[in-house]
Write a protein that holds these residues in place. Structure first.
Motif, PDB file in Angstrom:
ATOM      1  N   ARG A 269      55.712 -45.968  71.409  1.00 50.42           N
ATOM      2  CA  ARG A 269      56.665 -46.217  72.308  1.00 50.42           C
ATOM      3  C   ARG A 269      56.248 -45.410  73.452  1.00 50.42           C
ATOM      4  O   ARG A 269      56.136 -44.114  73.510  1.00 50.42           O
ATOM      5  CB  ARG A 269      58.019 -46.157  72.028  1.00 50.42           C
ATOM      6  CG  ARG A 269      58.828 -46.509  73.178  1.00 50.42           C
ATOM      7  CD  ARG A 269      60.251 -45.624  73.525  1.00 50.42           C
ATOM      8  NE  ARG A 269      59.621 -44.181  73.769  1.00 50.42           N
ATOM      9  CZ  ARG A 269      59.313 -43.673  75.001  1.00 50.42           C
ATOM     10  NH1 ARG A 269      59.087 -44.448  76.162  1.00 50.42           N
ATOM     11  NH2 ARG A 269      59.072 -42.444  74.940  1.00 50.42           N
ATOM     12  N   ARG A 270      55.721 -45.912  74.665  1.00 48.62           N
ATOM     13  CA  ARG A 270      55.449 -44.873  75.897  1.00 48.62           C
ATOM     14  C   ARG A 270      55.722 -45.861  77.178  1.00 48.62           C
ATOM     15  O   ARG A 270      55.992 -46.938  77.069  1.00 48.62           O
ATOM     16  CB  ARG A 270      54.043 -44.681  75.941  1.00 48.62           C
ATOM     17  CG  ARG A 270      52.945 -45.814  76.112  1.00 48.62           C
ATOM     18  CD  ARG A 270      51.709 -45.346  75.789  1.00 48.62           C
ATOM     19  NE  ARG A 270      50.608 -46.308  75.756  1.00 48.62           N
ATOM     20  CZ  ARG A 270      50.122 -46.879  76.864  1.00 48.62           C
ATOM     21  NH1 ARG A 270      50.343 -46.502  78.041  1.00 48.62           N
ATOM     22  NH2 ARG A 270      49.257 -47.899  76.755  1.00 48.62           N
TER      23      ARG A 270
ATOM     24  N   PHE B  18      57.071 -46.143  92.182  1.00 46.69           N
ATOM     25  CA  PHE B  18      55.546 -46.235  91.525  1.00 46.69           C
ATOM     26  C   PHE B  18      55.303 -47.327  90.449  1.00 46.69           C
ATOM     27  O   PHE B  18      54.189 -47.295  90.102  1.00 46.69           O
ATOM     28  CB  PHE B  18      54.980 -44.897  91.214  1.00 46.69           C
ATOM     29  CG  PHE B  18      55.971 -44.005  90.495  1.00 46.69           C
ATOM     30  CD1 PHE B  18      56.111 -44.339  89.083  1.00 46.69           C
ATOM     31  CD2 PHE B  18      56.772 -43.177  90.959  1.00 46.69           C
ATOM     32  CE1 PHE B  18      56.833 -43.662  88.243  1.00 46.69           C
ATOM     33  CE2 PHE B  18      57.579 -42.378  90.236  1.00 46.69           C
ATOM     34  CZ  PHE B  18      57.644 -42.729  88.800  1.00 46.69           C
ATOM     35  N   HIS B  19      56.196 -47.826  89.969  1.00 46.06           N
ATOM     36  CA  HIS B  19      56.143 -48.863  89.011  1.00 46.06           C
ATOM     37  C   HIS B  19      55.529 -50.006  89.502  1.00 46.06           C
ATOM     38  O   HIS B  19      55.910 -50.634  90.620  1.00 46.06           O
ATOM     39  CB  HIS B  19      57.376 -49.277  88.202  1.00 46.06           C
ATOM     40  CG  HIS B  19      57.875 -48.264  87.339  1.00 46.06           C
ATOM     41  ND1 HIS B  19      57.559 -47.818  86.182  1.00 46.06           N
ATOM     42  CD2 HIS B  19      58.929 -47.209  87.579  1.00 46.06           C
ATOM     43  CE1 HIS B  19      58.391 -46.724  85.755  1.00 46.06           C
ATOM     44  NE2 HIS B  19      59.189 -46.339  86.625  1.00 46.06           N
TER      45      HIS B  19
ATOM     46  N   PHE C  12      53.116 -40.080  84.280  1.00 45.16           N
ATOM     47  CA  PHE C  12      53.560 -38.913  83.587  1.00 45.16           C
ATOM     48  C   PHE C  12      52.618 -39.065  82.415  1.00 45.16           C
ATOM     49  O   PHE C  12      52.575 -40.058  81.806  1.00 45.16           O
ATOM     50  CB  PHE C  12      54.909 -38.666  83.408  1.00 45.16           C
ATOM     51  CG  PHE C  12      55.588 -38.708  84.783  1.00 45.16           C
ATOM     52  CD1 PHE C  12      55.834 -37.212  85.069  1.00 45.16           C
ATOM     53  CD2 PHE C  12      56.404 -39.694  85.111  1.00 45.16           C
ATOM     54  CE1 PHE C  12      56.711 -36.966  86.392  1.00 45.16           C
ATOM     55  CE2 PHE C  12      57.263 -39.323  86.251  1.00 45.16           C
ATOM     56  CZ  PHE C  12      57.255 -38.245  86.900  1.00 45.16           C
TER      57      PHE C  12
ATOM     58  N   TYR D 217      62.450 -41.123  91.251  1.00 46.48           N
ATOM     59  CA  TYR D 217      61.082 -40.420  91.156  1.00 46.48           C
ATOM     60  C   TYR D 217      60.017 -41.556  91.963  1.00 46.48           C
ATOM     61  O   TYR D 217      58.830 -41.768  91.506  1.00 46.48           O
ATOM     62  CB  TYR D 217      60.490 -40.197  89.709  1.00 46.48           C
ATOM     63  CG  TYR D 217      61.624 -39.532  88.804  1.00 46.48           C
ATOM     64  CD1 TYR D 217      61.920 -38.151  89.535  1.00 46.48           C
ATOM     65  CD2 TYR D 217      62.075 -39.866  87.862  1.00 46.48           C
ATOM     66  CE1 TYR D 217      62.835 -37.605  88.830  1.00 46.48           C
ATOM     67  CE2 TYR D 217      62.972 -39.148  87.136  1.00 46.48           C
ATOM     68  CZ  TYR D 217      63.417 -37.976  87.514  1.00 46.48           C
ATOM     69  OH  TYR D 217      64.303 -37.379  86.885  1.00 46.48           O
TER      70      TYR D 217
ATOM     71  N   ILE E 130      61.815 -46.928  80.671  1.00 45.27           N
ATOM     72  CA  ILE E 130      63.241 -46.736  81.078  1.00 45.27           C
ATOM     73  C   ILE E 130      63.218 -46.188  82.464  1.00 45.27           C
ATOM     74  O   ILE E 130      62.723 -45.138  82.590  1.00 45.27           O
ATOM     75  CB  ILE E 130      63.669 -45.953  79.955  1.00 45.27           C
ATOM     76  CG1 ILE E 130      63.839 -46.347  78.521  1.00 45.27           C
ATOM     77  CG2 ILE E 130      65.265 -45.349  80.236  1.00 45.27           C
ATOM     78  CD1 ILE E 130      64.014 -45.488  77.522  1.00 45.27           C
TER      79      ILE E 130
ATOM     80  N   LEU F 280      70.889 -46.530  84.407  1.00 42.55           N
ATOM     81  CA  LEU F 280      69.839 -46.743  83.786  1.00 42.55           C
ATOM     82  C   LEU F 280      69.288 -48.344  83.726  1.00 42.55           C
ATOM     83  O   LEU F 280      70.324 -49.089  83.627  1.00 42.55           O
ATOM     84  CB  LEU F 280      69.847 -46.363  82.187  1.00 42.55           C
ATOM     85  CG  LEU F 280      69.491 -44.956  82.024  1.00 42.55           C
ATOM     86  CD1 LEU F 280      69.550 -44.926  80.517  1.00 42.55           C
ATOM     87  CD2 LEU F 280      68.020 -44.267  82.474  1.00 42.55           C
TER      88      LEU F 280
ATOM     89  N   HIS G 226      52.002 -39.151  78.263  1.00 38.14           N
ATOM     90  CA  HIS G 226      52.838 -39.383  77.276  1.00 38.14           C
ATOM     91  C   HIS G 226      52.264 -38.398  76.123  1.00 38.14           C
ATOM     92  O   HIS G 226      51.473 -38.673  75.122  1.00 38.14           O
ATOM     93  CB  HIS G 226      52.592 -40.782  76.600  1.00 38.14           C
ATOM     94  CG  HIS G 226      52.870 -41.167  75.482  1.00 38.14           C
ATOM     95  ND1 HIS G 226      54.425 -41.212  75.118  1.00 38.14           N
ATOM     96  CD2 HIS G 226      52.440 -41.231  74.204  1.00 38.14           C
ATOM     97  CE1 HIS G 226      54.588 -41.559  73.768  1.00 38.14           C
ATOM     98  NE2 HIS G 226      53.286 -41.629  73.182  1.00 38.14           N
TER      99      HIS G 226
HETATM  100  C1  LIG Z   1      66.898 -41.191  81.143  1.00 40.15           C
HETATM  101  C2  LIG Z   1      65.324 -41.504  81.946  1.00 40.15           C
HETATM  102  C3  LIG Z   1      65.217 -41.689  82.832  1.00 40.15           C
HETATM  103  C4  LIG Z   1      63.768 -41.932  83.500  1.00 40.15           C
HETATM  104  N1  LIG Z   1      63.842 -42.488  84.752  1.00 40.15           N
HETATM  105  C5  LIG Z   1      62.467 -42.759  85.308  1.00 40.15           C
HETATM  106  C6  LIG Z   1      62.038 -42.936  86.500  1.00 40.15           C
HETATM  107  O1  LIG Z   1      63.255 -42.975  87.466  1.00 40.15           O
HETATM  108  N2  LIG Z   1      60.870 -43.390  86.874  1.00 40.15           N
HETATM  109  C7  LIG Z   1      60.058 -43.234  86.098  1.00 40.15           C
HETATM  110  O2  LIG Z   1      58.984 -43.494  86.527  1.00 40.15           O
HETATM  111  N3  LIG Z   1      60.097 -42.767  84.688  1.00 40.15           N
HETATM  112  C8  LIG Z   1      61.197 -42.371  84.062  1.00 40.15           C
HETATM  113  N4  LIG Z   1      61.586 -42.373  83.012  1.00 40.15           N
HETATM  114  C9  LIG Z   1      60.363 -42.143  82.157  1.00 40.15           C
HETATM  115  C10 LIG Z   1      59.870 -40.912  81.660  1.00 40.15           C
HETATM  116  O3  LIG Z   1      59.216 -40.416  82.906  1.00 40.15           O
HETATM  117  C11 LIG Z   1      59.178 -40.797  80.522  1.00 40.15           C
HETATM  118  O4  LIG Z   1      59.815 -41.221  79.465  1.00 40.15           O
HETATM  119  C12 LIG Z   1      58.400 -39.562  80.259  1.00 40.15           C
HETATM  120  O5  LIG Z   1      57.539 -39.085  81.250  1.00 40.15           O
HETATM  121  C13 LIG Z   1      57.730 -39.481  78.997  1.00 40.15           C
HETATM  122  O6  LIG Z   1      56.728 -40.368  78.989  1.00 40.15           O
HETATM  123  P1  LIG Z   1      56.636 -41.580  77.565  1.00 40.15           P
HETATM  124  O7  LIG Z   1      57.786 -42.569  77.916  1.00 40.15           O
HETATM  125  O8  LIG Z   1      55.390 -42.320  77.808  1.00 40.15           O
HETATM  126  O9  LIG Z   1      56.522 -40.763  76.419  1.00 40.15           O
HETATM  127  C14 LIG Z   1      62.901 -42.142  82.354  1.00 40.15           C
HETATM  128  C15 LIG Z   1      63.054 -41.593  81.036  1.00 40.15           C
HETATM  129  C16 LIG Z   1      64.295 -41.486  80.695  1.00 40.15           C
HETATM  130  C17 LIG Z   1      64.611 -41.285  79.388  1.00 40.15           C
END
Ligand SMILES: Cc1cc2nc3c(=O)[nH]c(=O)nc-3n(C[C@H](O)[C@H](O)[C@H](O)COP(=O)(O)O)c2cc1C
Length: 191
Positions: free
Chosen positions: A12-13, A70-71, A167, A67, A129, A151, A169
């Motif tokens: 999951r990423r 950028f999605h 970011f 943040y 997320i 969320l 993973h």
């Molecule tokens: C509670 C929560 C809020 C998050 N909010 C954002 C967000 O606003 N924007 C974003 O790009 N990613 C968001 N993320 C994703 C995280 O940046 C991401 O989970 C983290 O960088 C780790 O990367 P991975 O999910 O690929 O393992 C969020 C994740 C969580 C759990």
């Protein structure tokens, strides 16, 4: 054979870019079922899920993401709502007068968010997320004063134009986060 849980958890990423391919209805239903079975404080199940496919609303939600926007836009977003009848954002712990305080409410809604994301991975659906700036929520969501949407989880298939922020993973090793009996700031890297 079903994937092992650890394989699923590591697979999951967060997806930051999506193709326009839509997520089939039966997959969305399974993903929502996974959210439904999430645990919550006192089994309060304080969440409501809005399945958003409307492009304008999706665009507004992506713009409301913390943040930055950028999605790439996912074709489906599950907005996780804390309705005002179940949540008051107070500092009390647990449930008072039928409503959760902020801590338990936020702990609780993180649970379906992760279950949704893991189930999506299991089904080959990409997810993200993301937390929302609630002052920027699009009106199309029908959110009332006092409701909260901290969320959301975007669903789709990776592809299309790359976003401008990713970011990694990656994770710190267990040796830097697991403590034996006692917290060590040195081990945590802060002392
Ligand atoms: C509670 C929560 C809020 C998050 N909010 C954002 C967000 O606003 N924007 C974003 O790009 N990613 C968001 N993320 C994703 C995280 O940046 C991401 O989970 C983290 O960088 C780790 O990367 P991975 O999910 O690929 O393992 C969020 C994740 C969580 C759990």
């Amino acid at each position: 054979m079903a994937k092992s849980f650890l394989t699923l958890a590591a697979a999951r990423r967060t997806a930051y870019e999506f193709s326009s391919k839509t997520v089939p209805g039966p997959a969305i239903k399974k993903i929502l079922e996974a959210g439904r079975w999430a645990p919550s404080t006192l089994n309060s199940q304080p969440w409501q899920f809005i399945v958003v496919k409307n492009k304008k609303t999706i665009g507004g939600m992506v713009d409301a993401a913390y943040y930055g926007s950028f999605h790439g836009e996912p074709p489906v977003i599950i907005a996780i709502v804390l309705p005002r009848e179940k949540y008051c954002g107070g500092t009390h712990r647990g449930i008072v007068q039928g409503r959760l305080g902020a801590k338990e409410a936020l702990f609780s809604i993180a649970m379906p968010a992760l279950s949704i994301s893991l189930c999506a991975t299991d089904l080959g659906v990409s997810s993200c997320i993301f937390s929302l700036d609630e002052t920027l929520l699009p009106p199309g969501l029908g959110i009332r004063k006092g409701d909260s949407v901290p969320l959301a989880v975007g669903l789709g298939y990776e592809g299309g134009k790359a976003g401008d922020c990713k970011f990694l993973h990656s994770r710190k090793p267990l040796a830097k986060m697991v403590h034996n009996e006692k917290f060590s700031a040195k081990r945590a890297g802060s002392g």
